[in-house]
Design a protein around this motif. Structure first.
Motif, mmCIF file in Angstrom:
data_model
loop_
_atom_site.group_PDB
_atom_site.id
_atom_site.type_symbol
_atom_site.label_atom_id
_atom_site.label_comp_id
_atom_site.label_asym_id
_atom_site.label_seq_id
_atom_site.Cartn_x
_atom_site.Cartn_y
_atom_site.Cartn_z
ATOM 1 N N ALA A 8 112.009 80.741 29.304
ATOM 2 C CA ALA A 8 112.016 81.487 28.414
ATOM 3 C C ALA A 8 113.032 80.963 27.197
ATOM 4 C CB ALA A 8 112.711 82.910 28.532
ATOM 5 N N GLY A 9 113.490 79.964 27.349
ATOM 6 C CA GLY A 9 114.133 79.309 25.987
ATOM 7 C C GLY A 9 115.456 80.389 25.756
ATOM 8 N N THR A 10 116.071 80.813 27.006
ATOM 9 C CA THR A 10 117.199 81.674 26.222
ATOM 10 C C THR A 10 118.646 81.003 26.136
ATOM 11 O OG1 THR A 10 117.769 81.965 28.801
ATOM 12 C CG2 THR A 10 116.463 83.383 27.707
ATOM 13 N N THR A 11 119.352 81.567 25.330
ATOM 14 C CA THR A 11 120.828 81.054 25.139
ATOM 15 C C THR A 11 121.665 82.182 25.624
ATOM 16 O OG1 THR A 11 119.895 79.219 23.454
ATOM 17 C CG2 THR A 11 122.248 79.967 23.626
ATOM 18 N N THR A 12 122.806 81.910 26.146
ATOM 19 C CA THR A 12 124.053 82.634 26.691
ATOM 20 C C THR A 12 125.225 82.022 26.144
ATOM 21 O OG1 THR A 12 122.714 83.447 28.680
ATOM 22 C CG2 THR A 12 124.922 83.736 28.418
ATOM 23 N N GLU A 13 125.891 82.770 25.184
ATOM 24 C CA GLU A 13 127.329 82.361 24.753
ATOM 25 C C GLU A 13 128.088 83.103 25.766
ATOM 26 O OE1 GLU A 13 127.669 80.465 22.358
ATOM 27 O OE2 GLU A 13 125.481 80.334 21.639
ATOM 28 N N TYR A 14 129.291 82.385 26.092
ATOM 29 C CA TYR A 14 130.288 82.655 27.022
ATOM 30 C C TYR A 14 131.488 82.821 26.147
ATOM 31 C CZ TYR A 14 127.230 81.964 30.641
ATOM 32 O OH TYR A 14 126.178 82.128 31.853
ATOM 33 N N GLY A 15 132.124 84.132 26.170
ATOM 34 C CA GLY A 15 133.485 84.303 25.370
ATOM 35 C C GLY A 15 134.210 85.138 26.084
ATOM 36 N N ARG A 42 128.421 77.748 26.628
ATOM 37 C CA ARG A 42 127.087 77.890 26.212
ATOM 38 C C ARG A 42 126.399 77.308 27.462
ATOM 39 N NH1 ARG A 42 127.232 75.686 21.654
ATOM 40 N NH2 ARG A 42 127.941 77.377 20.548
ATOM 41 N N SER A 43 125.020 78.225 27.526
ATOM 42 C CA SER A 43 124.028 77.733 28.500
ATOM 43 C C SER A 43 122.619 77.943 28.089
ATOM 44 C CB SER A 43 124.073 78.619 29.858
ATOM 45 O OG SER A 43 123.219 78.068 30.786
ATOM 46 N N SER A 44 121.702 77.146 27.804
ATOM 47 C CA SER A 44 120.558 77.134 27.131
ATOM 48 C C SER A 44 119.296 76.745 27.817
ATOM 49 C CB SER A 44 120.499 77.031 25.762
ATOM 50 O OG SER A 44 120.829 75.477 25.695
ATOM 51 N N GLY A 45 118.253 77.297 27.868
ATOM 52 C CA GLY A 45 117.196 76.603 28.379
ATOM 53 C C GLY A 45 116.171 77.604 29.301
ATOM 54 N N GLY A 46 115.699 76.817 30.230
ATOM 55 C CA GLY A 46 114.843 78.011 31.073
ATOM 56 C C GLY A 46 113.400 78.167 30.538
ATOM 57 N N GLU A 59 126.910 73.715 28.290
ATOM 58 C CA GLU A 59 128.223 73.143 27.461
ATOM 59 C C GLU A 59 129.374 73.571 27.986
ATOM 60 O OE1 GLU A 59 127.668 73.000 23.204
ATOM 61 O OE2 GLU A 59 125.504 73.210 23.424
ATOM 62 N N TYR A 60 130.436 72.639 28.221
ATOM 63 C CA TYR A 60 131.824 73.197 28.644
ATOM 64 C C TYR A 60 132.768 72.372 27.566
ATOM 65 C CZ TYR A 60 129.877 73.989 33.271
ATOM 66 O OH TYR A 60 129.241 74.484 34.333
ATOM 67 N N VAL A 61 133.939 73.226 27.369
ATOM 68 C CA VAL A 61 135.255 72.456 26.684
ATOM 69 C C VAL A 61 136.280 72.196 27.521
ATOM 70 C CG1 VAL A 61 134.612 73.760 24.651
ATOM 71 C CG2 VAL A 61 136.007 74.998 26.091
#
Length: 133
Positions: free
Chosen positions: A46-53, A40-44, A129-131
């Motif tokens: 525009a306050g965007t959130t990108t989920e990676y799957g 997951r990456s969020s911020g900027g 965020e990383y796992v």
């Protein structure tokens, strides 16, 4: 008089609170070394959130004792050296652990629920965020 005593008691309780921090050396299983996958990456601005799957870009960052390698879909996109230091962050008034890449760029970091969270040290930047793999 009763209100004054209540206010005094409230101020005393607040003033006696403290925050505990964990030194870098005492984090136990919270070890930065290894391979980490971005989820997951969020911020900027525009306050965007990108989920990676599954099926998305797979971004991996690998830390050894003093080197890092970042890759996207198996292709290297960045590598170099890093060091960890306690330092000032734009997120808090207390010193926090910082990763300093190639003696320039820095990110603060923390571990939460088995995840590594990297915070860009600039305004309107990102939290990643990383796992662990």
């Amino acid at each position: 008089m009763k209100k004054l005593f209540t206010c005094f008691l409230f101020v005393f309780l607040i003033a006696s609170c403290s925050v505990q921090t964990t030194p870098i050396d005492d984090q136990g299983d919270k070890d930065l070394t290894g391979k980490w996958k971005l989820i997951r990456s969020s911020g900027g601005i525009a306050g965007t959130t990108t989920e990676y799957g599954a099926g998305d870009d797979v971004i991996i960052i690998e830390f050894t004792s003093n080197k890092f390698l970042k890759s996207r879909n198996g292709e290297k996109i960045q590598e170099g050296s890093y060091k960890i230091e306690q330092g000032n962050s734009i997120r808090t008034t207390e010193e926090v652990p910082l990763i300093i890449y190639n003696s320039e760029l820095k990110q603060s970091f923390e571990f939460s629920d088995g995840r590594l969270i990297l915070f860009d040290e600039c305004y309107d930047c990102f939290q990643n965020e990383y796992v662990k793999l």
